[in-house]
Scaffold this motif. Structure first.
Motif, PDB file in Angstrom:
ATOM      1  N   VAL B 135      -8.851  29.635  29.381  1.00 30.03           N
ATOM      2  CA  VAL B 135      -7.500  29.731  29.212  1.00 30.03           C
ATOM      3  C   VAL B 135      -7.266  29.384  28.026  1.00 30.03           C
ATOM      4  O   VAL B 135      -7.145  28.343  27.383  1.00 30.03           O
ATOM      5  N   THR B 136      -6.030  30.360  27.441  1.00 29.94           N
ATOM      6  CA  THR B 136      -5.930  30.080  26.087  1.00 29.94           C
ATOM      7  C   THR B 136      -4.220  29.848  26.063  1.00 29.94           C
ATOM      8  O   THR B 136      -3.603  29.438  25.022  1.00 29.94           O
ATOM      9  N   GLU B 137      -3.420  30.121  27.181  1.00 31.09           N
ATOM     10  CA  GLU B 137      -1.987  29.903  27.048  1.00 31.09           C
ATOM     11  C   GLU B 137      -1.673  29.674  28.670  1.00 31.09           C
ATOM     12  O   GLU B 137      -1.980  30.093  29.636  1.00 31.09           O
ATOM     13  N   VAL B 138      -1.009  28.560  28.571  1.00 28.39           N
ATOM     14  CA  VAL B 138      -0.286  27.929  29.895  1.00 28.39           C
ATOM     15  C   VAL B 138       1.218  28.215  29.691  1.00 28.39           C
ATOM     16  O   VAL B 138       1.894  27.831  29.026  1.00 28.39           O
ATOM     17  N   ILE B 139       1.742  29.184  30.907  1.00 28.34           N
ATOM     18  CA  ILE B 139       3.106  29.222  30.755  1.00 28.34           C
ATOM     19  C   ILE B 139       3.827  28.375  31.792  1.00 28.34           C
ATOM     20  O   ILE B 139       3.436  28.333  32.763  1.00 28.34           O
ATOM     21  N   LEU B 140       4.822  27.592  31.413  1.00 25.69           N
ATOM     22  CA  LEU B 140       5.472  26.583  32.363  1.00 25.69           C
ATOM     23  C   LEU B 140       6.633  27.263  32.872  1.00 25.69           C
ATOM     24  O   LEU B 140       7.458  27.630  32.253  1.00 25.69           O
ATOM     25  N   ALA B 141       6.426  27.631  34.046  1.00 21.17           N
ATOM     26  CA  ALA B 141       7.613  28.594  34.825  1.00 21.17           C
ATOM     27  C   ALA B 141       8.200  27.641  36.061  1.00 21.17           C
ATOM     28  O   ALA B 141       8.390  28.073  37.148  1.00 21.17           O
ATOM     29  N   THR B 142       8.309  26.140  35.808  1.00 20.79           N
ATOM     30  CA  THR B 142       9.017  25.311  36.709  1.00 20.79           C
ATOM     31  C   THR B 142      10.388  25.676  36.643  1.00 20.79           C
ATOM     32  O   THR B 142      11.021  26.482  35.816  1.00 20.79           O
ATOM     33  N   ASN B 143      11.298  25.146  37.810  1.00 23.50           N
ATOM     34  CA  ASN B 143      12.396  25.776  37.925  1.00 23.50           C
ATOM     35  C   ASN B 143      13.601  25.325  36.596  1.00 23.50           C
ATOM     36  O   ASN B 143      13.328  24.172  36.252  1.00 23.50           O
ATOM     37  N   PRO B 144      14.313  26.151  36.289  1.00 21.12           N
ATOM     38  CA  PRO B 144      15.289  25.574  35.009  1.00 21.12           C
ATOM     39  C   PRO B 144      16.321  24.438  35.485  1.00 21.12           C
ATOM     40  O   PRO B 144      17.589  24.613  35.335  1.00 21.12           O
ATOM     41  N   ASN B 145      15.634  23.601  36.310  1.00 20.29           N
ATOM     42  CA  ASN B 145      16.994  22.300  36.740  1.00 20.29           C
ATOM     43  C   ASN B 145      16.428  21.296  36.176  1.00 20.29           C
ATOM     44  O   ASN B 145      15.073  21.153  35.595  1.00 20.29           O
ATOM     45  N   LEU B 146      16.918  20.043  36.746  1.00 20.48           N
ATOM     46  CA  LEU B 146      16.373  18.631  36.195  1.00 20.48           C
ATOM     47  C   LEU B 146      15.266  18.444  36.320  1.00 20.48           C
ATOM     48  O   LEU B 146      14.349  18.017  35.513  1.00 20.48           O
ATOM     49  N   GLU B 147      14.695  18.566  37.702  1.00 21.25           N
ATOM     50  CA  GLU B 147      13.181  18.221  38.000  1.00 21.25           C
ATOM     51  C   GLU B 147      12.302  19.154  37.192  1.00 21.25           C
ATOM     52  O   GLU B 147      11.265  18.592  36.686  1.00 21.25           O
ATOM     53  N   GLY B 148      12.613  20.476  37.392  1.00 19.47           N
ATOM     54  CA  GLY B 148      11.707  21.461  36.786  1.00 19.47           C
ATOM     55  C   GLY B 148      11.387  21.134  35.213  1.00 19.47           C
ATOM     56  O   GLY B 148      10.358  21.192  34.723  1.00 19.47           O
ATOM     57  N   GLU B 149      12.767  20.811  34.448  1.00 20.75           N
ATOM     58  CA  GLU B 149      12.557  20.542  32.983  1.00 20.75           C
ATOM     59  C   GLU B 149      11.586  19.396  32.913  1.00 20.75           C
ATOM     60  O   GLU B 149      10.727  19.271  31.849  1.00 20.75           O
ATOM     61  N   ALA B 150      11.904  18.159  33.535  1.00 19.93           N
ATOM     62  CA  ALA B 150      11.100  17.133  33.416  1.00 19.93           C
ATOM     63  C   ALA B 150       9.642  17.280  33.506  1.00 19.93           C
ATOM     64  O   ALA B 150       9.017  16.790  32.907  1.00 19.93           O
ATOM     65  N   THR B 151       9.437  17.999  34.648  1.00 21.37           N
ATOM     66  CA  THR B 151       8.366  18.405  34.894  1.00 21.37           C
ATOM     67  C   THR B 151       7.585  19.196  33.871  1.00 21.37           C
ATOM     68  O   THR B 151       6.096  19.066  33.238  1.00 21.37           O
ATOM     69  N   ALA B 152       8.167  20.217  33.361  1.00 25.52           N
ATOM     70  CA  ALA B 152       7.724  21.129  32.196  1.00 25.52           C
ATOM     71  C   ALA B 152       7.374  20.210  30.794  1.00 25.52           C
ATOM     72  O   ALA B 152       6.636  20.285  30.114  1.00 25.52           O
ATOM     73  N   THR B 153       8.461  19.189  30.465  1.00 27.35           N
ATOM     74  CA  THR B 153       8.101  18.260  29.467  1.00 27.35           C
ATOM     75  C   THR B 153       6.977  17.558  29.560  1.00 27.35           C
ATOM     76  O   THR B 153       6.311  17.328  28.749  1.00 27.35           O
ATOM     77  N   TYR B 154       6.633  16.793  30.841  1.00 28.13           N
ATOM     78  CA  TYR B 154       5.741  16.018  31.249  1.00 28.13           C
ATOM     79  C   TYR B 154       4.291  17.064  30.879  1.00 28.13           C
ATOM     80  O   TYR B 154       3.381  16.351  30.178  1.00 28.13           O
ATOM     81  N   LEU B 155       4.346  18.053  31.299  1.00 26.71           N
ATOM     82  CA  LEU B 155       3.049  18.948  31.010  1.00 26.71           C
ATOM     83  C   LEU B 155       2.811  19.206  29.703  1.00 26.71           C
ATOM     84  O   LEU B 155       1.789  19.367  29.220  1.00 26.71           O
ATOM     85  N   SER B 156       3.889  19.594  29.035  1.00 20.49           N
ATOM     86  CA  SER B 156       3.682  20.170  27.798  1.00 20.49           C
ATOM     87  C   SER B 156       3.325  18.826  26.944  1.00 20.49           C
ATOM     88  O   SER B 156       2.338  19.034  25.992  1.00 20.49           O
ATOM     89  N   ARG B 157       3.498  17.710  27.067  1.00 23.40           N
ATOM     90  CA  ARG B 157       2.893  16.586  26.353  1.00 23.40           C
ATOM     91  C   ARG B 157       1.764  16.378  26.827  1.00 23.40           C
ATOM     92  O   ARG B 157       0.720  16.075  25.771  1.00 23.40           O
ATOM     93  N   LEU B 158       1.434  16.426  28.028  1.00 23.16           N
ATOM     94  CA  LEU B 158      -0.074  16.481  28.374  1.00 23.16           C
ATOM     95  C   LEU B 158      -1.226  17.430  27.900  1.00 23.16           C
ATOM     96  O   LEU B 158      -2.231  17.180  27.488  1.00 23.16           O
ATOM     97  N   LEU B 159      -0.561  18.758  27.855  1.00 27.11           N
ATOM     98  CA  LEU B 159      -1.274  19.831  27.479  1.00 27.11           C
ATOM     99  C   LEU B 159      -1.484  19.880  25.899  1.00 27.11           C
ATOM    100  O   LEU B 159      -2.499  20.539  25.338  1.00 27.11           O
ATOM    101  N   HIS B 160      -0.537  19.180  25.050  1.00 23.71           N
ATOM    102  CA  HIS B 160      -0.705  19.141  23.670  1.00 23.71           C
ATOM    103  C   HIS B 160      -1.982  18.815  22.955  1.00 23.71           C
ATOM    104  O   HIS B 160      -2.376  18.779  22.039  1.00 23.71           O
ATOM    105  N   THR B 161      -2.686  17.889  24.025  1.00 22.19           N
ATOM    106  CA  THR B 161      -3.962  17.079  23.717  1.00 22.19           C
ATOM    107  C   THR B 161      -5.030  17.994  23.613  1.00 22.19           C
ATOM    108  O   THR B 161      -6.228  18.086  22.903  1.00 22.19           O
ATOM    109  N   LEU B 162      -4.802  19.237  24.477  1.00 22.25           N
ATOM    110  CA  LEU B 162      -5.845  20.321  24.421  1.00 22.25           C
ATOM    111  C   LEU B 162      -5.521  21.539  23.364  1.00 22.25           C
ATOM    112  O   LEU B 162      -4.250  21.639  23.020  1.00 22.25           O
TER     113      LEU B 162
END
Lengths: 197, 197
Positions: B135-162
């Motif tokens: 996998v070369t790209e991960v597209i974060l398509a969580t909902n554009p609300n508070l919880e979805g944005e928080a989840t996207a932020t969390y995942l993007s930090r986690l995935l930046h190590t890869l």
């Protein structure tokens, strides 16, 4: 969009009144994802509904026996019959606790546009119930809309040949509406204020 | 208000999301009074939904097999993974025909109020899928609300190590809304305009 069963179930739910494709999808996923939802109970009840639930021989209300619970109840006043369009209306009137007589479900209302005439309704059965003279008052509780009023007018003319008091629910009910959606108080007052036709 | 089965069925329909008591009553009577409605089919599908439909071992989408139709499809681009909250979101994105990669269903979003943390989501399984470098790209398509944005932020930090490109759907989506209810065009444009995090 989905594999077989999920899409099939969404399609089936979508056939039910008031359920669009989005709601149908939401329901299917709710059932799939909620382990506490008793799917076998719903499944069994659907089967039993068709097999065991029918309409009362006498009044046309829903029943699991030949006679419905209201017709079987000896405490109900046998001298009053309340005429309604649909079995759902019986339930609405019962909730008001204003009426202790019997019911007669017509199975619809006269509607030339929909091609429904007097012969399509349970009017002959009503006349039969009135033949022995037990009933002294017939309350016409058809919907306060065009079809319901036409049906009430038709029935009142027909019943005036008999020596029976014919009344109509008071027009406290919002005109053009559906009896089924009236609140208990409004429907109760309409009962109190019924007028002789 | 009704005899046993009818009231039981109304109660069961009333447990489903978006169906109030009036709608439940309308549905039960519709089934009872519509001879053409295939009650045995609905009944059978409900049973089969629980027995045969499960979630894909790999992506978490609904499936009748161990692997879902998308994961089994060799034409799908194995180098893209689109991360969504719910299996319903997969269907919404598929309708846009913008995306030909794979999916990963988290099973929800991070929500401190609802007590849902990262460990409650299928994040470990996502990391496992990314381990072999396909996998070369991960597209974060969580909902554009508070919880979805928080989840996207969390995942993007986690995935930046890869060494993986991490993108987020463009904010063409109405903020505060639900991805599931977006129309095809809006959702398709959001795909085109996705930005690197």
């Amino acid at each position: 969009m989905y594999d077989g069963i999920v899409q099939d179930l969404i399609d089936e739910f979508g056939r039910l009144p008031g359920i669009g494709p989005k709601s149908a999808q939401r329901i299917a996923f709710h059932i799939l994802q909620t382990p506490t939802f008793d799917v076998s109970k719903l499944s069994r009840l659907l089967g039993e509904l068709r097999e065991r639930v029918r309409f009362c021989d006498l009044c046309g209300n829903v029943s699991e026996q030949d006679r419905c619970a209201i017709c079987r109840d000896p405490r109900r006043d046998q001298s009053f019959i309340c005429v309604v369009e649909d079995a759902k209306d019986v339930s609405a009137i019962e909730r008001t606790r204003e009426f202790r007589g019997l019911y007669h479900v017509l199975g619809g209302a006269i509607s030339p546009i929909a091609g429904i005439g007097p012969d399509d309704l349970r009017i002959a059965q009503l006349m039969q119930r009135l033949a022995d003279g037990t009933v002294t008052e017939v309350i016409l509780a058809t919907n306060p809309n065009l079809e319901g009023e036409a049906t009430a007018t038709y029935l009142s003319r027909l019943l005036h040949t008999l020596e029976i008091r014919v009344t109509r629910l008071a027009s406290g009910l919002p005109v053009g509406g559906d009896l089924e959606y009236a609140d208990e108080v409004t429907l109760g007052r309409a009962f109190e204020g019924r007028r002789v036709l």
